[in-house]
Design an enzyme around this catalytic site. Structure first.
Site, mmCIF file in Angstrom:
data_model
loop_
_atom_site.group_PDB
_atom_site.id
_atom_site.type_symbol
_atom_site.label_atom_id
_atom_site.label_comp_id
_atom_site.label_asym_id
_atom_site.label_seq_id
_atom_site.Cartn_x
_atom_site.Cartn_y
_atom_site.Cartn_z
ATOM 1 N N GLN A 40 -22.710 68.287 -0.075
ATOM 2 C CA GLN A 40 -21.517 67.444 -0.194
ATOM 3 C C GLN A 40 -20.487 67.762 0.879
ATOM 4 O O GLN A 40 -19.741 66.887 1.321
ATOM 5 C CB GLN A 40 -20.906 67.639 -1.587
ATOM 6 C CG GLN A 40 -19.676 66.774 -1.839
ATOM 7 C CD GLN A 40 -19.126 66.981 -3.230
ATOM 8 O OE1 GLN A 40 -19.678 67.731 -4.018
ATOM 9 N NE2 GLN A 40 -18.024 66.322 -3.542
ATOM 10 N N PHE A 41 -20.439 69.029 1.323
ATOM 11 C CA PHE A 41 -19.373 69.446 2.214
ATOM 12 C C PHE A 41 -19.837 69.787 3.622
ATOM 13 O O PHE A 41 -19.029 70.134 4.464
ATOM 14 C CB PHE A 41 -18.641 70.654 1.623
ATOM 15 C CG PHE A 41 -17.994 70.362 0.311
ATOM 16 C CD1 PHE A 41 -16.799 69.667 0.249
ATOM 17 C CD2 PHE A 41 -18.603 70.738 -0.871
ATOM 18 C CE1 PHE A 41 -16.211 69.377 -0.961
ATOM 19 C CE2 PHE A 41 -18.015 70.449 -2.087
ATOM 20 C CZ PHE A 41 -16.811 69.759 -2.131
ATOM 21 N N GLY A 42 -21.121 69.693 3.883
ATOM 22 C CA GLY A 42 -21.560 70.033 5.225
ATOM 23 C C GLY A 42 -23.055 69.957 5.390
ATOM 24 O O GLY A 42 -23.761 69.406 4.553
ATOM 25 N N GLU A 43 -23.537 70.530 6.488
ATOM 26 C CA GLU A 43 -24.951 70.476 6.831
ATOM 27 C C GLU A 43 -25.452 71.865 7.196
ATOM 28 O O GLU A 43 -24.671 72.752 7.543
ATOM 29 C CB GLU A 43 -25.175 69.513 8.009
ATOM 30 C CG GLU A 43 -24.758 68.076 7.698
ATOM 31 C CD GLU A 43 -24.887 67.165 8.910
ATOM 32 O OE1 GLU A 43 -25.066 67.698 10.027
ATOM 33 O OE2 GLU A 43 -24.805 65.938 8.737
ATOM 34 N N VAL A 44 -26.778 72.039 7.114
ATOM 35 C CA VAL A 44 -27.425 73.280 7.511
ATOM 36 C C VAL A 44 -28.410 72.937 8.621
ATOM 37 O O VAL A 44 -29.297 72.093 8.437
ATOM 38 C CB VAL A 44 -28.155 73.949 6.335
ATOM 39 C CG1 VAL A 44 -28.762 75.272 6.784
ATOM 40 C CG2 VAL A 44 -27.208 74.168 5.169
ATOM 41 N N LEU A 99 -31.978 71.267 8.639
ATOM 42 C CA LEU A 99 -32.648 71.803 7.457
ATOM 43 C C LEU A 99 -32.235 71.076 6.181
ATOM 44 O O LEU A 99 -33.025 70.901 5.260
ATOM 45 C CB LEU A 99 -32.348 73.303 7.306
ATOM 46 C CG LEU A 99 -32.946 74.216 8.376
ATOM 47 C CD1 LEU A 99 -32.475 75.646 8.147
ATOM 48 C CD2 LEU A 99 -34.463 74.141 8.369
ATOM 49 N N GLU A 104 -28.521 69.058 3.937
ATOM 50 C CA GLU A 104 -27.103 68.752 3.891
ATOM 51 C C GLU A 104 -26.632 68.759 2.445
ATOM 52 O O GLU A 104 -27.404 68.524 1.520
ATOM 53 C CB GLU A 104 -26.811 67.398 4.539
ATOM 54 C CG GLU A 104 -27.482 66.213 3.871
ATOM 55 C CD GLU A 104 -27.176 64.909 4.586
ATOM 56 O OE1 GLU A 104 -26.010 64.749 4.990
ATOM 57 O OE2 GLU A 104 -28.089 64.083 4.737
ATOM 58 N N LYS A 114 -24.701 77.033 9.037
ATOM 59 C CA LYS A 114 -24.020 76.229 8.023
ATOM 60 C C LYS A 114 -22.758 75.664 8.650
ATOM 61 O O LYS A 114 -21.898 76.418 9.111
ATOM 62 C CB LYS A 114 -23.640 77.086 6.808
ATOM 63 C CG LYS A 114 -24.797 77.454 5.903
ATOM 64 C CD LYS A 114 -24.269 78.164 4.662
ATOM 65 C CE LYS A 114 -25.359 78.531 3.697
ATOM 66 N NZ LYS A 114 -24.813 79.161 2.467
ATOM 67 N N ASP A 152 -29.742 80.420 -8.326
ATOM 68 C CA ASP A 152 -30.741 79.464 -7.836
ATOM 69 C C ASP A 152 -31.900 80.209 -7.183
ATOM 70 O O ASP A 152 -32.370 79.837 -6.103
ATOM 71 C CB ASP A 152 -30.099 78.483 -6.847
ATOM 72 C CG ASP A 152 -30.987 77.266 -6.578
ATOM 73 O OD1 ASP A 152 -31.966 77.079 -7.319
ATOM 74 O OD2 ASP A 152 -30.695 76.519 -5.624
#
Length: 834
Positions: A551-555, A547, A549, A586, A690
């Site tokens: 700075q610290f990981g991916e979804v 889905l 990404e 996540k 957001d």
């Protein structure tokens, strides 16, 4: 006996000497006191907005002086919302100012007034005043903590000005007094502005905008100075920068030939007076492997009086496809007399990047020598009045530089020999003591009473918080909020409990943003080892789609098998147990640092406590081994933005196109779900920051659940505005106070809800303020601040009735206290469509 490394050491010194002199003004050396403490600046050149008494007049605002009552003090108590008080210095001519110093009123122990914060405004002509901001967009400078210490702050970027104002800032009413000093050197270029097309973005991506330009920037840059005159030359590889933690391309201003059909970029330079020009030096990037080269030709026109000379000067530097290093290209201006120069730089390749442009006229000199200026020379003396400033030609300068370098090398050789043969042990002990001293000096500002010891060498003693880069209006708003960390600080809504900035839990999530920002007090209630969710076997997760990404990981979008067995009784799926469940995972990068891991676990604890039918639920976790994962709901219809953009409103047009439709009642139903979820978050004093259709997921029967995946998805990268390389912010959804002051509250979430409602009624076919550029959106927030009825509102959508558009407009009210609460919005939506 000489050691083998001696030659290498001397070579490094030579490279430093000759490689370090790269620009006409060197900010690391141009750091001399300009005359407040030394007396060269006369009393009549120091003025102020007001004074408490004759003994606290502006002329007593000199650093380290105790005359009069010991400092300049304004007539009235300085209020947080009033920034009318200032201490002004007239330098009589343009100066390159790199450093400022401030001090309070001590008066032999009688006084105890000082300014904890301040801003700086400057002017080159006395009419147009510019608010200084650092490279992260922050205007407020940290001042004094007591009445007697001198606090020095580097100006990054430096300013070019004749007039400088110090403006005390407070977060509560208080008496302030100030003593100040400016440090720098005379601005011998004489350049007062350059006008050029706005910089552009390369697909790497690299951003070549002039981020510190102090003029107007819309489609072009006018009446200002910026990165082309800040004394910092770009590196050979433009993807790196001299400045810490900024985006690729930061050092350069650049353009692509695709945007200029005529094949050239035109830049006009305005000067303080008519000058006899000898050369122009342009620092260019020549990284031809990235289709970037120095210009192939420049054509310059000169204006001495009112008209431009008919015959231009043409210069062809010749292309270099062998050496990719950045370099200065020197153009001989043949002693043309001019007060303005207009140059057309022709492309040699797809891109042309400049980092510095300097001019030498008959009175110019290089401010890069290591010797201080002539003792007692007032800063307002013209260089032609002082023979030490005269330069006849470039060969003389080179000869003098070589002689100085040779003498310096001889001294270094002598020192090395003595050091190696006699004093090595003593120096080792001295280095140990120096290290201890440096360690101690980081925790105290009182190590030395010498101003000069604290100026040289240049040290990063001012680490500012990140702040959105924007043009603040001419009348700055509340100083207390302006001093806060705009991109990270969250303040709860008026009427809810207030929390200090330091008491806010601030998590850097996998997506690169805070999922929800909450007060520490609430976090304390969530303490405890039990996080309320089960560990889920990784082998039961099947990857389907990435889905996004951060700075610290991916979804990831995954299918989970047997998820029903791991859920508690408060949550159940309306699908058979043997059927897989669609989930979002996540995943924290395995190489994430300790702080990121701790934030990830805190985010899990927070998410596990959010239990509302319109908020995405945390279902399970994988935290017994790396990579750490949190598993959340995902709705089968994806996010609301994509869902609506593939649907049409009910009507004849939809029948003809055979497109799927959504009724107005369905739109209102979905909006009410979003309001309900936000009502739940606001009841906990959580701030989303957001809210948008991209962060709302659609389930069966138009059920909506609020999430936070939007920022991590490349699909929505255009919805976010990059702030000085440090952060990306959804400015088209943000309230004016969030953009200008860094205030994120439930009231700012209400503003974002109004924009989200506008998206829904437009079926997400158009981006908010699509007719405005990002910079114009920011400028429009200034109109909201000034409230002169010139602000631009989002227009009423075709499908939107007046009652619903009135809700939007109420969400966008200037005064945060006048905006409706989510409880009121939810109730109004239900009343419209029960």
């Amino acid at each position: 006996m000489k050691h083998p490394w001696d030659a290498h050491f001397l070579l490094l010194i030579l490279l430093h000497l000759f490689g370090g002199v790269t620009s006409q003004v060197n900010p690391g050396v141009c750091r001399y006191p300009l005359g407040m403490s030394g007396g060269q600046i006369q009393d009549e050149d120091i003025s102020a907005s007001s004074q408490w008494s004759e003994s606290t007049a502006a002329r007593y605002g000199r650093l380290d002086f105790e005359e009069g009552d010991g400092a300049w003090c304004p007539e009235v108590t300085v209020e947080p919302d009033s920034q009318k008080e200032f201490l002004q210095i007239d330098l009589r001519s343009l100066h390159f100012v790199t450093l400022v110093g401030t001090q309070g009123r001590h008066a032999g122990g009688i006084g105890n007034e000082f300014s904890q914060m301040y801003k700086i405004k400057y002017s080159r002509d006395g009419s147009r005043w510019i608010s200084w901001r650092n490279r992260q967009g922050q205007q407020v400078i940290e001042g004094n903590r007591n009445a007697y210490d001198i606090v020095l702050k580097d100006l990054e970027p430096p300013i070019i000005a004749r007039f400088v104002r110090f403006m005390p800032v407070t977060d509560h009413p208080m008496n302030v007094c100030m003593r100040v000093e400016l440090y720098g050197c005379e601005w011998l270029d004489g350049l007062v502005s350059y006008n050029a097309p706005a910089g552009e973005q390369m697909s790497l991506p690299a951003y070549f905008n002039d981020s510190v330009y102090d003029g107007a920037v819309i489609h072009s840059m006018t009446e200002g100075l910026g990165q082309l005159t800040d004394g910092v030359c770009g590196l050979d590889d433009f993807s790196h920068s001299h400045v810490y933690n900024v985006w690729p391309g930061y050092d350069y201003v650049g353009w692509t030939n695709e945007s200029f059909p005529a094949g050239f970029v035109e830049i006009m330079f305005e000067f303080d007076r008519t000058r006899n020009f000898t050369t122009m030096k342009v620092h260019c990037n020549n990284m031809f492997s990235q289709h970037t080269k120095a210009f192939r030709q420049v054509v310059c026109y000169f204006r001495s009086e009112a008209d431009w000379e008919p015959t231009p000067l043409v210069f062809n530097p010749g292309e270099d496809e062998q050496n990719p290093r950045a370099r200065f290209v020197t153009i001989d201006l043949l002693h043309h007399m001019a007060s303005a120069i207009k140059c057309r730089f022709y492309f040699a390749d797809a891109w042309m990047l400049f980092s510095e442009i300097t001019f030498q006229s008959d009175t110019a000199m290089y401010n890069t020598t290591l010797a201080p200026p002539k003792s007692g020379l007032p800063p307002n003396i013209q260089p032609e009045d002082d023979p030490t400033h005269k330069v006849d030609d470039s060969n003389t300068r080179i000869l003098i530089g070589c002689l100085v370098a040779i003498i310096f090398i001889l001294v270094v050789i002598i020192v090395i020999i003595l050091w190696r043969q006699v004093w090595q042990k003593i120096v080792e002990k001295s280095e140990t003591l120096a290290y201890t001293h440096n360690q101690a000096s980081t925790s105290s500002e009182q190590e030395s009473n010498s101003t000069y010891e604290r100026i040289f060498p240049l040290v990063p003693d001012y680490q500012e918080p990140s702040h959105i880069m924007c043009k603040l209006p001419e009348e700055p708003a509340s100083s207390s909020t302006a001093a806060s960390k705009a991109t990270t600080t969250t303040i709860v809504q008026e009427g809810a409990p207030h929390y200090a900035e330091a008491d806010i839990v601030d998590l850097q999530g996998v997506t690169g943003s805070n999922t929800y920002a909450i007060p520490t007090l609430v976090m304390d209630l969530l303490s405890g080892k039990d996080i309320g969710v089960e560990e889920f076997p990784r082998k039961l997760l099947t990857f389907k789609e990435k889905l996004g990404e951060g700075q610290f990981g991916e979804v990831h979008l995954c299918e989970a098998k047997g998820m029903q067995e791991f859920m508690n009784t408060e949550f159940s799926f309306d699908i058979p147990e043997e059927q897989t469940v669609l989930v979002a995972v996540k995943m924290l990068r395995s190489d994430a640092d300790k702080n990121a891991r701790l934030d990830f676990l805190k985010e899990i604890k927070i998410m596990s406590r959010l239990k509302d039918p319109n908020i995405i639920r945390l279902l399970a976790v994988c935290i017994y081994s790396d990579p750490l994962c949190m598993i959340t709901e995902y709705m089968e219809n994806g996010d609301l933005n994509q869902f609506l953009s593939h649907h049409e409103p009910e009507g004849q047009l939809a029948l003809l196109s055979n497109a799927p439709t959504v009724s107005f009642n369905d739109l209102s139903y979905m909006a009410a779900h979003i309001a309900s979820g936000m009502k739940y978050l606001s009841s906990l004093n959580f701030v989303h920051r957001d809210l948008a259709t991209r962060n709302c997921l659609v389930g069966k029967n138009f059920t909506i659940k609020i999430a936070d995946f939007g920022m991590s998805r490349n699909l929505y990268s255009g919805d976010y505005y990059r702030i000085q390389g440090r952060a990306v912010l959804p400015i088209r959804w943000m309230s004016w106070e969030s953009i200008l002051l860094g205030k994120f509250t439930t009231a700012s979430d209400v503003w974002a809800f109004g924009v989200t409602l506008w998206e829904i009624l437009n079926f997400c076919k158009e981006q908010p303020y699509s007719q405005l550029s990002d910079e114009q959106v920011i400028e429009n927030t200034g109109e909201f601040f000034r409230d002169k009825k010139r602000q631009i509102y989002l227009p009423q959508p075709e499908l939107c009735p007046d009652s619903l558009y009135w809700i939007m407009l109420s969400c966008w009210r200037r005064n945060t206290k006048e905006r409706p609460s989510f409880q009121e919005i939810h109730r109004a939506l239900l009343e419209m469509h029960p």
